[in-house]
Design an enzyme around this catalytic site. Sequence first.
Site, short mmCIF file in Angstrom:
data_model
loop_
_atom_site.label_atom_id
_atom_site.label_comp_id
_atom_site.label_asym_id
_atom_site.label_seq_id
_atom_site.Cartn_x
_atom_site.Cartn_y
_atom_site.Cartn_z
N CYS A 435 5.13 23.67 -46.96
CA CYS A 435 4.47 25.27 -46.61
C CYS A 435 4.69 26.20 -47.66
O CYS A 435 4.66 26.10 -48.81
CB CYS A 435 5.17 25.76 -45.27
SG CYS A 435 4.33 26.82 -44.52
N HIS A 563 2.57 21.01 -42.23
CA HIS A 563 3.72 20.57 -41.77
C HIS A 563 3.47 19.27 -41.08
O HIS A 563 3.81 18.91 -39.98
CB HIS A 563 4.42 21.53 -40.70
CG HIS A 563 4.64 22.85 -41.16
ND1 HIS A 563 6.20 23.27 -41.45
CD2 HIS A 563 4.06 24.11 -41.38
CE1 HIS A 563 6.13 24.37 -41.96
NE2 HIS A 563 4.77 25.08 -41.68
N GLU A 565 6.01 17.03 -40.71
CA GLU A 565 6.98 16.50 -39.80
C GLU A 565 6.63 16.48 -38.30
O GLU A 565 7.36 15.87 -37.28
CB GLU A 565 8.13 17.50 -40.02
CG GLU A 565 8.12 18.77 -39.84
CD GLU A 565 7.71 19.86 -40.72
OE1 GLU A 565 7.69 21.05 -41.13
OE2 GLU A 565 7.24 19.17 -41.93
#
Length: 608
Positions: A435, A563, A565
């Site tokens: 990001c 993102h 994750e």
Amino acid sequence: MLSIGERRNGVLTILFLVELLRGNVERSYLKISIKMKYVLITGGVISGIGKGVIASSIGTILKCCGVHVTAIKIDPYINIDAGTFSPYEHGEVYVLDDGGEVDLDLGNYERFLDVTLHSDNNITTGKIYQYVINKERKGDYLGKTVQVVPHITDAIQEWVTRESQRPVTTDNVEPEVCILELGGTIGDIEGMPFVEAFRQFQFKVGRENFFVVHVSLIPQPRSTGEQKTKPTQASVRELRGLGLSPDVVVCRSENRIGPDVIAKITNFCHVAPHQVISIHDCTSIYRVPLLLEEQGFLKVIRERTNLDVPYEAPPQFMAKWKSLAERHESLSICCTIALVGKYTRFEDSYASVTKALRHAALEANRKLILKYIDAEDLEKFRQNEEPVKYHDAWKELCGADGVIVPGGFGKRGVEGKILAANWCRTNQKPYLGVCLGLQTAVIEFARNVLDIENATSTEFDPEFVKPLVIDMPEHNTGTMGGTMRLGRRVTIFQPGKASILKELYGGDDEIEERHRHRYEVNPEYVLELESAGLKFVGKDETGQRMEAMELDGHPYYVGVQFHPEYLSRPLRPSPPYMGLLLASSGQLESYLASDKKCRARKLSYSNQ
């Protein structure tokens, strides 16, 4: 409204039938599934005691026994959602597929249970009051005085009933058990309406379908070394005074509690010895399901609710989680990753990032050494103001095997992130920017390779004439909450461009990842950036938004606007994070050269 009596042997009591005929029972409660079991997790003594991990672990054990599980997190704060929280206030904001900005505990649920939750799986006081006020404005209450009891408590029960029956897996099967985690601690004034709602709810669904787990702290003062049960006694007494009786007391402690402590809790908390479970501090959270199972949790919940589960978990479950925990504890070859962030004083600010790194480290057979570096400490002004912090930060950055720059908002620390990106680029150090980490890498490249003086983002300097990073007006309506580009979206790998990321994703032409941002790379500069070697290998469906970039000639210099994750799992790590760990440990080339491993990666990642 009269409450519904308990069901016995699957038959509703005469009282309920009479009230139903009289029309005194609201229609919404007729939708309650008679098969659904509810497990309520409450906390005592202090907050942040690990209720989320306990809730996730309980769901994991049940799921491994063939039970379909869902989860709901209840946060008593008045915010509509977690989207406007400072990371220092409540940790990271976790993003779901549908764009919901929710509490980080829902990340634990998704990672442990491997399910896809929805924004309504996170209930806040703000959501409930907004729901009730909207109904009042429409005249749904027919002029009645709207009160906490029954209107707020009824709304809570309706919400739980509705969301507990929503499928959360790809097979679209209705859940059989709903894990409910009540945030905060028992006795908090903010949580009182929820406690009262569940006091009523246990009778409406039947006590045999409602199971209460109370998680409480057992402190052990160093001056005496004795484990103290008084705080837990007081907490359980307050819970019982509010109308809820714990079926299991989970004791969180530094060390495993002894028989004397169990005897005290049994005597003063109205539970049998086998209903007291010790969860002491472990080397890994993967040990928690094992501790619950070996202390007979399945037996307790089966006897109390008649849930169709074995008295002991299947051997394959024990083997899988035991192997996971042992691998985590036995790794000896270290890999050091420097996390250069803005909120490093509070580790929960990067909860999903750190977990994704640990998942990747397990897969790469490396012991993760994670160094948190405050981005401001890398900036030149620190050299004069706090030279020790400045030199320590640069020492840790230079000594790391790889670097990750995660997301964030605001101008503070951005120059430090840009310096970290520059050091990784010029020194061939593996780098992953997520990001804002992608945006700072682009700004750094523009300044130092394209010689665009003072290249920046409109987030940091709105008056800059030609910014490298610009805001997305359609996602910024002037309010803060829910105005970003959120949720799961498609990224298309560009044809004809060699890409390490694409190989890590198994060679797919397009992928789906979750987003949370309101700024993007300025498309006016893309051709100029790419001609100098910064390739944008992934774009959105329109081809106008840059989703992923790589640097020609660098072993691993990667940035992603999404993102990744959020979709990482213990046994299925995120590909960009996996790439960082492999590159940082010198394994990336051999990994990508193995067609078999790439096919396995593609299969495992597409099965989520």
